[in-house]
Scaffold this active site. Structure first.
Site, PDB file in Angstrom:
ATOM      1  N   SER A  15       0.838  -1.196   0.000  1.00 52.99           N
ATOM      2  CA  SER A  15       0.000   0.000   0.000  1.00 52.99           C
ATOM      3  C   SER A  15       0.874   1.246   0.000  1.00 52.99           C
ATOM      4  O   SER A  15       2.095   1.169   0.170  1.00 52.99           O
ATOM      5  CB  SER A  15      -0.926   0.022   1.229  1.00 52.99           C
ATOM      6  OG  SER A  15      -0.163   0.098   2.416  1.00 52.99           O
ATOM      7  N   ASP A  57       8.218 -10.487   7.809  1.00 53.94           N
ATOM      8  CA  ASP A  57       8.352  -9.471   8.845  1.00 53.94           C
ATOM      9  C   ASP A  57       9.765  -8.928   8.722  1.00 53.94           C
ATOM     10  O   ASP A  57      10.743  -9.689   8.834  1.00 53.94           O
ATOM     11  CB  ASP A  57       8.128 -10.116  10.211  1.00 53.94           C
ATOM     12  CG  ASP A  57       8.238  -9.127  11.369  1.00 53.94           C
ATOM     13  OD1 ASP A  57       8.907  -8.078  11.212  1.00 53.94           O
ATOM     14  OD2 ASP A  57       7.681  -9.416  12.439  1.00 53.94           O
ATOM     15  N   CYS A  83      10.241   0.745   2.455  1.00 52.30           N
ATOM     16  CA  CYS A  83       9.103   1.591   2.826  1.00 52.30           C
ATOM     17  C   CYS A  83       8.393   1.091   4.084  1.00 52.30           C
ATOM     18  O   CYS A  83       7.471   1.752   4.563  1.00 52.30           O
ATOM     19  CB  CYS A  83       8.098   1.666   1.685  1.00 52.30           C
ATOM     20  SG  CYS A  83       8.649   2.604   0.248  1.00 52.30           S
ATOM     21  N   SER A 146      11.838  10.464   7.071  1.00 54.89           N
ATOM     22  CA  SER A 146      10.675  11.340   7.205  1.00 54.89           C
ATOM     23  C   SER A 146      11.178  12.711   7.597  1.00 54.89           C
ATOM     24  O   SER A 146      12.268  12.846   8.179  1.00 54.89           O
ATOM     25  CB  SER A 146       9.723  10.805   8.285  1.00 54.89           C
ATOM     26  OG  SER A 146       8.785  11.787   8.671  1.00 54.89           O
ATOM     27  N   TYR A 159       9.184   7.731  16.839  1.00 53.81           N
ATOM     28  CA  TYR A 159       9.127   7.792  15.379  1.00 53.81           C
ATOM     29  C   TYR A 159      10.256   8.660  14.833  1.00 53.81           C
ATOM     30  O   TYR A 159      10.963   8.280  13.891  1.00 53.81           O
ATOM     31  CB  TYR A 159       7.776   8.338  14.942  1.00 53.81           C
ATOM     32  CG  TYR A 159       7.605   8.449  13.445  1.00 53.81           C
ATOM     33  CD1 TYR A 159       7.535   7.308  12.659  1.00 53.81           C
ATOM     34  CD2 TYR A 159       7.490   9.691  12.825  1.00 53.81           C
ATOM     35  CE1 TYR A 159       7.369   7.398  11.277  1.00 53.81           C
ATOM     36  CE2 TYR A 159       7.325   9.786  11.450  1.00 53.81           C
ATOM     37  CZ  TYR A 159       7.272   8.644  10.684  1.00 53.81           C
ATOM     38  OH  TYR A 159       7.106   8.739   9.321  1.00 53.81           O
ATOM     39  N   LYS A 163      13.317   7.380  12.407  1.00 57.86           N
ATOM     40  CA  LYS A 163      13.561   7.971  11.095  1.00 57.86           C
ATOM     41  C   LYS A 163      14.871   8.753  11.075  1.00 57.86           C
ATOM     42  O   LYS A 163      15.567   8.806  10.050  1.00 57.86           O
ATOM     43  CB  LYS A 163      12.395   8.881  10.702  1.00 57.86           C
ATOM     44  CG  LYS A 163      11.091   8.125  10.431  1.00 57.86           C
ATOM     45  CD  LYS A 163      11.241   7.120   9.301  1.00 57.86           C
ATOM     46  CE  LYS A 163       9.891   6.560   8.863  1.00 57.86           C
ATOM     47  NZ  LYS A 163      10.030   5.589   7.740  1.00 57.86           N
TER      48      LYS A 163
END
Length: 253
Positions: A15, A57, A83, A146, A159, A163
């Protein structure tokens, strides 16, 4: 880089950014393997564009090695795009002033950062044994960081750390793999139109898009995929993190 006859592996490819990238690489002639969890729609979406699916995984080296072998069976593995990742919010302290469980922090880092490192290691081991192209090029690894790596907001310590780690390891890994003819480049997307954000009310999506200086909208998965394609094509891009964010700089919250 000529992709016809070569293979590509995209993690988190069922996705969002990963799927858009898989579709674009397949359109360019690569035999694309989507890697995602068994519970994902990976097999279905891969079949739609003629790709294949390897359930794995990314934190499990054995499963990742099997996925890499699956991809390499379709041709020399020239492109790996990472990703896979998660982004649940978690402050240092919860609403009661108690420390957030360490397991929550570790899970985010394990999937987003350690998972990326695991895929790089397994793909490098396979690709280093693959003969180079005429110019000595064995391919490229594209990672996903990110803007949170640089502009982390309240509620994003884990997070942002994960990143930030993806960004920080880009150059040393690029230096290490240079002798094998493998490039390593990272993309740091801004606010992208992923399935998670598309599930928000339209008013909320519009509000987020208006925070972007220009163009004032959410980034589109195909814009990420087009940048991946440009990185694959441009052999002098290496050891760099590229922001793809419409010039946004995130506010504290």
């Amino acid at each position: 880089m000529e992709l016809t006859g070569a293979s590509a592996l995209v993690t988190g490819g069922a996705s969002g950014l990963g799927l858009a990238t898989a579709q674009r690489l397949a359109a360019a002639g690569a035999a694309v393997t989507i890697v995602d969890l068994p519970s994902s729609a990976g097999a279905e979406v891969a079949g739609e564009f003629g790709g294949s699916f390897a359930a794995a995984d990314v934190t499990d080296p054995g499963q990742v090695a099997a996925a890499v072998a699956h991809a390499a069976a379709s041709g020399p593995l020239r492109v790996v795009v990472n990703c896979a990742g998660i982004a649940p919010p978690a402050k240092v302290l919860d609403r009661d002033g108690e420390p957030t469980p360490l397991a929550d922090f570790e899970r985010i880092v394990r999937i987003t950062l350690t998972g990326t490192s695991t895929v790089i290691a397994q793909a490098w081991a396979a690709r280093a044994r693959t003969g180079p192209a005429a110019d000595g090029d064995r391919g490229v690894i594209v990672n996903t960081a990110s803007v949170a790596a640089f502009d982390g907001q309240i509620g994003q310590p884990a997070y942002a750390a994960s990143k930030g780690g993806v960004h920080a390891m880009t150059l040393p890994i690029a230096r290490e793999l240079a002798r094998h003819g493998i490039r390593v480049v990272t993309i740091a997307p801004g606010i992208m139109e992923t399935p998670m954000l598309k599930g928000l009310p339209q008013a909320a999506q519009d509000s987020l898009g208006q925070q972007v200086p220009y163009p004032q909208r959410l980034g589109r998965p195909d814009e990420y995929a087009r940048l991946v394609a440009a990185i694959v094509d441009n052999g002098y891009l290496n050891g760099e993190t590229i922001r793809l964010d419409g010039a946004i700089r995130m506010a504290p919250k």
